[in-house]
Design a protein around this motif. Structure first.
Motif, PDB file in Angstrom:
ATOM      1  N   LYS A  26      26.775   2.421  -7.774  1.00  0.00           N
ATOM      2  CA  LYS A  26      26.726   3.656  -7.119  1.00  0.00           C
ATOM      3  C   LYS A  26      28.007   3.463  -6.013  1.00  0.00           C
ATOM      4  N   LYS A  27      29.012   4.490  -6.138  1.00  0.00           N
ATOM      5  CA  LYS A  27      29.999   4.464  -5.058  1.00  0.00           C
ATOM      6  C   LYS A  27      29.487   5.347  -3.861  1.00  0.00           C
ATOM      7  N   PRO A  28      29.964   4.819  -2.708  1.00  0.00           N
ATOM      8  CA  PRO A  28      30.724   3.592  -2.340  1.00  0.00           C
ATOM      9  C   PRO A  28      29.893   2.445  -2.557  1.00  0.00           C
ATOM     10  N   PHE A  29      30.703   1.358  -2.817  1.00  0.00           N
ATOM     11  CA  PHE A  29      29.879   0.110  -3.135  1.00  0.00           C
ATOM     12  C   PHE A  29      30.325  -0.983  -2.276  1.00  0.00           C
ATOM     13  N   ASP A  30      29.519  -1.847  -1.970  1.00  0.00           N
ATOM     14  CA  ASP A  30      30.111  -3.352  -1.400  1.00  0.00           C
ATOM     15  C   ASP A  30      30.782  -4.138  -2.325  1.00  0.00           C
ATOM     16  N   PRO A  31      31.714  -4.801  -2.032  1.00  0.00           N
ATOM     17  CA  PRO A  31      32.357  -5.657  -3.021  1.00  0.00           C
ATOM     18  C   PRO A  31      31.363  -6.632  -3.663  1.00  0.00           C
ATOM     19  N   ALA A  32      30.610  -7.317  -2.592  1.00  0.00           N
ATOM     20  CA  ALA A  32      29.568  -8.390  -3.122  1.00  0.00           C
ATOM     21  C   ALA A  32      28.753  -7.968  -4.383  1.00  0.00           C
ATOM     22  N   VAL A  33      28.485  -6.534  -4.453  1.00  0.00           N
ATOM     23  CA  VAL A  33      27.694  -5.898  -5.373  1.00  0.00           C
ATOM     24  C   VAL A  33      28.323  -6.059  -6.768  1.00  0.00           C
ATOM     25  N   LEU A  34      29.717  -5.630  -6.827  1.00  0.00           N
ATOM     26  CA  LEU A  34      30.678  -5.729  -7.767  1.00  0.00           C
ATOM     27  C   LEU A  34      30.635  -7.194  -8.217  1.00  0.00           C
ATOM     28  N   ASP A  35      30.904  -8.080  -7.300  1.00  0.00           N
ATOM     29  CA  ASP A  35      31.164  -9.392  -7.694  1.00  0.00           C
ATOM     30  C   ASP A  35      29.910  -9.906  -8.340  1.00  0.00           C
ATOM     31  N   ALA A  36      28.782  -9.682  -7.966  1.00  0.00           N
ATOM     32  CA  ALA A  36      27.440 -10.149  -8.482  1.00  0.00           C
ATOM     33  C   ALA A  36      27.173  -9.428  -9.948  1.00  0.00           C
ATOM     34  N   ALA A  37      27.599  -8.295 -10.190  1.00  0.00           N
ATOM     35  CA  ALA A  37      27.652  -7.372 -11.389  1.00  0.00           C
ATOM     36  C   ALA A  37      28.663  -8.444 -12.351  1.00  0.00           C
ATOM     37  N   LEU A  38      29.700  -8.639 -11.855  1.00  0.00           N
ATOM     38  CA  LEU A  38      30.793  -9.401 -12.779  1.00  0.00           C
ATOM     39  C   LEU A  38      30.218 -11.132 -13.153  1.00  0.00           C
ATOM     40  N   GLU A  39      29.552 -11.598 -12.158  1.00  0.00           N
ATOM     41  CA  GLU A  39      29.093 -12.965 -12.428  1.00  0.00           C
ATOM     42  C   GLU A  39      28.123 -12.664 -13.644  1.00  0.00           C
ATOM     43  N   ARG A  40      27.205 -11.771 -13.472  1.00  0.00           N
ATOM     44  CA  ARG A  40      26.123 -11.486 -14.447  1.00  0.00           C
ATOM     45  C   ARG A  40      26.635 -11.364 -15.776  1.00  0.00           C
ATOM     46  N   ALA A  41      27.786 -10.542 -15.849  1.00  0.00           N
ATOM     47  CA  ALA A  41      28.318 -10.041 -16.988  1.00  0.00           C
ATOM     48  C   ALA A  41      29.058 -11.138 -17.902  1.00  0.00           C
ATOM     49  N   THR A  42      29.517 -12.268 -16.992  1.00  0.00           N
ATOM     50  CA  THR A  42      30.378 -13.253 -17.438  1.00  0.00           C
ATOM     51  C   THR A  42      29.320 -14.204 -18.043  1.00  0.00           C
ATOM     52  N   LYS A  43      28.396 -14.459 -17.271  1.00  0.00           N
ATOM     53  CA  LYS A  43      27.161 -15.480 -17.795  1.00  0.00           C
ATOM     54  C   LYS A  43      26.646 -14.907 -19.129  1.00  0.00           C
ATOM     55  N   ALA A  45      28.038 -13.036 -21.311  1.00  0.00           N
ATOM     56  CA  ALA A  45      29.097 -12.971 -22.356  1.00  0.00           C
ATOM     57  C   ALA A  45      29.166 -14.267 -22.947  1.00  0.00           C
ATOM     58  N   ALA A  46      29.218 -15.225 -21.977  1.00  0.00           N
ATOM     59  CA  ALA A  46      29.197 -16.648 -22.590  1.00  0.00           C
ATOM     60  C   ALA A  46      28.108 -17.098 -23.382  1.00  0.00           C
ATOM     61  N   LEU A  47      26.837 -16.464 -22.875  1.00  0.00           N
ATOM     62  CA  LEU A  47      25.748 -16.836 -23.708  1.00  0.00           C
ATOM     63  C   LEU A  47      25.751 -16.341 -25.197  1.00  0.00           C
ATOM     64  N   ALA A  48      26.335 -14.993 -25.185  1.00  0.00           N
ATOM     65  CA  ALA A  48      26.287 -14.189 -26.355  1.00  0.00           C
ATOM     66  C   ALA A  48      27.378 -14.812 -27.239  1.00  0.00           C
ATOM     67  N   ARG A  49      28.472 -15.215 -26.800  1.00  0.00           N
ATOM     68  CA  ARG A  49      29.356 -16.010 -27.534  1.00  0.00           C
ATOM     69  C   ARG A  49      28.858 -17.418 -27.971  1.00  0.00           C
ATOM     70  N   ALA A  50      28.208 -18.212 -27.318  1.00  0.00           N
ATOM     71  CA  ALA A  50      27.635 -19.317 -27.842  1.00  0.00           C
ATOM     72  C   ALA A  50      26.771 -18.995 -29.022  1.00  0.00           C
ATOM     73  N   LYS A  51      25.869 -18.003 -28.955  1.00  0.00           N
ATOM     74  CA  LYS A  51      25.032 -17.869 -29.806  1.00  0.00           C
ATOM     75  C   LYS A  51      25.656 -17.413 -31.246  1.00  0.00           C
ATOM     76  N   ARG A  52      26.643 -16.544 -31.187  1.00  0.00           N
ATOM     77  CA  ARG A  52      27.273 -16.238 -32.243  1.00  0.00           C
ATOM     78  C   ARG A  52      27.977 -17.512 -32.886  1.00  0.00           C
ATOM     79  N   GLU A  53      28.567 -18.398 -31.988  1.00  0.00           N
ATOM     80  CA  GLU A  53      29.301 -19.646 -32.778  1.00  0.00           C
ATOM     81  C   GLU A  53      28.206 -20.220 -33.421  1.00  0.00           C
ATOM     82  N   VAL A  54      26.815 -20.295 -32.994  1.00  0.00           N
ATOM     83  CA  VAL A  54      25.842 -21.038 -33.764  1.00  0.00           C
ATOM     84  C   VAL A  54      25.357 -20.364 -35.124  1.00  0.00           C
ATOM     85  N   ILE A  55      25.377 -19.009 -34.808  1.00  0.00           N
ATOM     86  CA  ILE A  55      25.099 -18.409 -36.106  1.00  0.00           C
ATOM     87  C   ILE A  55      26.383 -18.602 -37.005  1.00  0.00           C
TER      88      ILE A  55
END
Ligand code: C2E
Ligand code: MG
Ligand code: MG
Length: 309
Positions: A26-43, A45-55
């Protein structure tokens, strides 16, 4: 996918989740909220990629994953011991060596030819690492030669290299000598249709590179690549050159292509010339540049052709 909105409502949030959004900020937002969301997204995505590679490697079978681990190790050794061979390209008019094609080699015994290296790189999604390694070696060799002003270095690109940002980076080693570089594009997978290949080629040209179509006539590159890439140089595949002296059809085809290239102001290189008869035919049919074992084999040091006719 992360959505942001200044007008949050429940229906919108539900729709966002339906579309696969990870979260809803929700806007306006604290940059820390965005940081946390991006960190979760990155993790995730990496998990999904690893799973795809195994498949991809075969439903997590341990034999398949250990095979992949072994391939990764061989590929790393291949990159570490990679070197580049240089084959002379000769001007048919002056008989002088105008440049060299750079051809990748490695001391890794399980990868005795470029096709082994390229296959491994494709399977491991490491094409960009391989291309960067080759380009680094080519630039280093040019610098070691003292940067001869008129010398051309022909460098092969894998279609995926066209989508590597490093190739377009003005501070990359090869970009600094772009005026001396011809990038060879081979259309193994009809890249003309993939992404914005035409725009990418134009961008490379703005950076000073010249573009060549490789392997014309091999069944990969077709005449449509003339319109897609507007190459300065066209390399005829050696299947058109082989025994051309005894094939009226090959002579007709090469003669017509050479004429078309002249009209379009493109230079023609004949590849894979092995005999004097092939050489004589290609010169007579109007190929300006010549390459092949007869004129010079690929060698660890760029060595001018000693062949004269
Ligand atoms: P290419 O770009 O068409 O390169 C020409 C191939 O023909 C080279 O094989 C060269 O050694 C060989 N050749 C040259 N003259 C003659 C001849 O007179 N007779 C015969 N029979 N062969 C000749 P090489 O080095 O094994 O490379 C094979 C292919 O692998 C290349 O075909 C190119 O598509 C790819 N390749 C090589 N180096 C690189 C690289 O650095 N990057 C990428 N992406 N591909 C590369
Ligand atoms: Mg080539
Ligand atoms: Mg070729």
């Amino acid at each position: 996918m992360i959505l942001m909105t200044g007008l949050p409502d429940v229906d919108g949030a539900i729709e966002a989740m339906d579309l696969g959004a990870l979260t809803y900020i929700k806007k306006p937002f604290d940059p820390a909220v965005l940081d946390a969301a991006l960190e979760r997204a990155t993790k995730l995505a990496a998990l999904a990629r690893a799973k795809r590679e195994v498949i991809d490697a075969g439903i997590g079978g341990s034999a398949a994953s250990s095979e992949r681990a072994a391939l990764t190790e061989s590929f790393e050794r291949a990159l570490a011991s990679l070197w580049v061979a240089f084959q002379p390209i000769v001007d048919g008019r002056t008989q002088a060596t105008i440049g060299y094609e750079a051809l990748m080699r490695t001391r890794e015994p399980t990868m005795p030819s470029p096709s082994h290296l390229l296959d491994a790189a494709e399977r491991l999604s490491r094409i960009h690492d391989l291309g960067r390694c080759v380009r680094g070696h080519v630039a280093a060799t040019f610098e070691r030669l003292g940067g001869a002003r008129d010398l051309l270095l022909f460098v092969n690109l894998h279609p995926a290299d066209l989508f590597d940002d490093q190739l377009f980076d003005r501070s990359a080693p090869l970009s600094r000598i772009s005026e001396n570089v011809v990038l060879e594009i081979t259309e193994r997978s009809a890249i003309g249709d993939v992404g914005d290949a035409r725009g990418r080629a134009a961008d490379l040209r703005r950076r000073g590179f010249r573009v060549a179509i490789d392997d014309l006539g091999a069944g990969y590159a077709g005449l449509t690549s003339f319109a897609t890439f507007e190459p300065e140089i066209v390399k005829l595949d050696m299947t058109l050159v082989r025994n051309i002296d005894s094939s009226a059809i090959k002579r007709l085809i090469v003669g017509r292509i050479a004429g078309l290239c002249r009209d379009l102001k493109m230079r023609v290189v004949a590849e894979g010339i092995e005999t004097e008869k092939e050489l004589a035919c290609m010169v007579e049919l109007g190929c300006e540049y010549l390459q092949g074992y007869l004129l010079g084999r690929p060698a660890a040091e760029p060595t001018p052709s000693g062949f004269h006719w």
